[in-house]
Motif scaffolding. Structure first.
Motif, mmCIF file in Angstrom:
data_model
loop_
_atom_site.group_PDB
_atom_site.id
_atom_site.type_symbol
_atom_site.label_atom_id
_atom_site.label_comp_id
_atom_site.label_asym_id
_atom_site.label_seq_id
_atom_site.Cartn_x
_atom_site.Cartn_y
_atom_site.Cartn_z
ATOM 1 N N PRO A 424 0.803 -1.230 0.000
ATOM 2 C CA PRO A 424 0.000 0.000 0.000
ATOM 3 C C PRO A 424 0.829 1.271 0.000
ATOM 4 O O PRO A 424 0.291 2.339 -0.293
ATOM 5 C CB PRO A 424 -0.827 -0.117 1.286
ATOM 6 C CG PRO A 424 -0.790 -1.543 1.665
ATOM 7 C CD PRO A 424 0.533 -2.054 1.184
ATOM 8 N N ILE A 428 -2.264 2.479 -2.975
ATOM 9 C CA ILE A 428 -3.169 2.526 -1.828
ATOM 10 C C ILE A 428 -4.285 1.501 -1.958
ATOM 11 O O ILE A 428 -4.815 1.009 -0.949
ATOM 12 C CB ILE A 428 -3.747 3.956 -1.650
ATOM 13 C CG1 ILE A 428 -4.371 4.101 -0.252
ATOM 14 C CG2 ILE A 428 -4.728 4.285 -2.748
ATOM 15 C CD1 ILE A 428 -3.420 3.946 0.891
ATOM 16 N N ASP A 430 -4.044 -1.464 -2.531
ATOM 17 C CA ASP A 430 -3.662 -2.743 -1.934
ATOM 18 C C ASP A 430 -4.198 -2.885 -0.510
ATOM 19 O O ASP A 430 -4.225 -4.007 0.023
ATOM 20 C CB ASP A 430 -2.142 -2.910 -1.939
ATOM 21 C CG ASP A 430 -1.599 -3.276 -3.317
ATOM 22 O OD1 ASP A 430 -2.425 -3.566 -4.219
ATOM 23 O OD2 ASP A 430 -0.369 -3.268 -3.500
ATOM 24 N N THR A 431 -4.631 -1.802 0.108
ATOM 25 C CA THR A 431 -5.258 -1.938 1.427
ATOM 26 C C THR A 431 -6.578 -2.711 1.329
ATOM 27 O O THR A 431 -7.081 -3.209 2.344
ATOM 28 C CB THR A 431 -5.524 -0.567 2.076
ATOM 29 O OG1 THR A 431 -6.360 0.218 1.209
ATOM 30 C CG2 THR A 431 -4.239 0.178 2.358
#
Length: 456
Positions: A424, A428, A430-431
């Motif tokens: 992330p 971002i 990937d959160t």
């Protein structure tokens, strides 16, 4: 230096174990190995690290950590560990499905919402008003004792306006609407005696849809009495004029972003000099149109897993979509979001304290957990880096609540953790790739996508 840090981590762990023999004897030790650590401080990630935890606390974290022989080792190669997300502005018990009402302010519904927050990596929730003390106060005590799915803070009833804000269906025990300054002071004292964490006021007229705003006399009385009782005041605002007025009156937190005009330098300086916190709640306005617009993020399995069947049916209805894509309210939401994004970047760059919140749970479209992940994405869209967005949602959010035991990953802190795939710090989004959430020493899996029948 690496040897010194290693000795520090091991010494810290030893002290914690010796200070808590019961935990050392009975609580399992878990080690997450080969993980990327984003610690919440804006520091660059630590690669191929180890995190050791026990009894809901972090014992050691870093590289070259000695893992106790009896520890359960979980290889998380390729995954990233970041602090659990902290919401400074949410609500609980205000609806079920697509229907709002005070009848839903009951413990089972609130527990279910806290379970959803935790599945999405939100480990601390601040319910900012409209709370019935008979339900909320014992629930909050249980939350602090680790007996609920996520920790819970908030405002008890909150203070609104007779014939004005907030325009919601709440019971008499969920909101005060004082007519005089003296009555407002008594309301503050009642909430203080109940143990409220903050005081909330609803100031504006919701874009002229309500006949009155909160009077200056009531605002001043609430702020003065709250400060006498060592409580801070969060103000619901939308427009610059109202923000300037409540800041002049001495409020401590702007509970929503300024969304009608750019913030001027004079207000920026007052926010900084007064140590006033700013919560943008970007997702509030995005949620007003994104579902009807069928924005790509609304169709992902990650998002759909958070929707009730009635809500999924509603937002999938072409008639409903057409009704909510155009018109004054839709235009208002889009222009408000655009200005909010601009002002957030301006304020953060200027050094104003920025907290994290979404108004999730206030109405069905502001989906608990989903809203917080969208807030992260919107914060990056505003021009902040992914590491800053994570910092705002973790360390900053904890600082706003005066919580020093969470929000960063370090030895001695709560093991409130969000484990995700990917990095992330670079992407971002990937959160959203949640592996598991750790809260109070327990791990739960991330959201389960809906199947073809609309069930989890």
């Amino acid at each position: 230096m690496e040897f010194v840090m290693r000795r520090f981590y091991l010494t810290t762990a030893a002290l914690l174990l010796s200070a808590s023999p019961a935990l050392a004897d009975s609580s399992p030790v878990t080690a997450l190995t080969h993980v990327r650590i984003i610690d919440g401080t804006e520091a660059p990630p630590t690669e191929d690290a180890t995190l050791v935890m026990q009894g809901g606390r972090i014992l050691a974290v870093g590289k070259n950590i000695n893992i106790p022989k009896h520890a359960r080792i979980l290889d998380r190669s390729g995954d990233t560990v970041l602090p659990g997300i902290i919401s400074d502005h949410s609500h609980v018990g205000q609806y079920e499905g697509v229907t709002t009402g005070s009848q839903f302010y009951i413990r089972p519904i609130i527990i279910s919402e806290l379970e959803q927050y935790r599945r999405y990596g939100v480990t601390t929730v601040t319910a900012l008003g409209n709370n019935a003390p008979d339900v909320f106060d014992p629930l909050r005590r249980d939350a602090h004792a680790g007996k609920t799915p996520a920790d819970l803070f908030g405002v008890d009833q909150g203070i609104g306006v007779p014939k004005g804000a907030p325009p919601v269906n709440v019971a008499a025990d969920q909101l005060f609407r004082p007519r005089t300054a003296e009555e407002a002071r008594r309301n503050v004292d009642t909430m203080a005696d109940e143990g409220t964490d903050l005081i909330k006021i609803w100031v504006d007229d919701f874009d002229g849809t309500l006949p009155v705003k909160m009077s200056p006399e009531v605002i001043s009385a609430v702020v003065d009495e709250s400060h006498k009782r060592n409580l801070r005041v969060a103000a619901h605002i939308h427009d610059l004029d109202d923000a300037e007025h409540v800041v002049a009156a001495g409020v401590d937190i702007l509970a929503h972003g300024i969304r009608d005009k750019p913030v001027p330098p004079a207000l920026i300086e007052k926010l900084k000099s007064g140590n006033i916190w700013y919560i943008a709640t970007l997702q509030l306005d995005e949620a007003s149109t994104a579902w009807a617009d069928q924005s790509p993020w609304t169709k992902t399995p990650f998002t759909l897993a958070g929707l009730s069947i009635p809500l999924l049916q509603q937002v999938s209805d072409p008639v409903w979509q057409q009704k909510h894509t155009t018109g004054k309210q839709a235009d208002f939401a889009r222009t408000s979001l655009a200005m909010n994004l601009q002002n957030l970047k301006t304020l953060y760059d200027a050094g104003v304290k920025v907290g994290f919140g979404t108004d999730s749970g206030a109405m069905p479209l502001r989906v608990p957990g989903v809203a917080e992940h969208r807030e992260l994405a919107l914060t990056v869209q505003a021009g902040l880096t992914p590491l800053i967005a994570i910092h705002i949602a973790t360390q900053n959010a904890a600082d706003l609540l005066h919580l020093s035991d969470r929000g960063v990953i370090a030895a001695g802190k709560r093991a409130d953790l969000l484990v995700v795939s990917g990095n992330p710090a670079i992407t971002i989004g990937d959160t959203d790739r949640i592996v598991e959430t750790w809260e109070n020493g327990t791990a739960v899996a991330g959201p389960v996508p809906l199947n073809s029948e609309g069930k989890n």
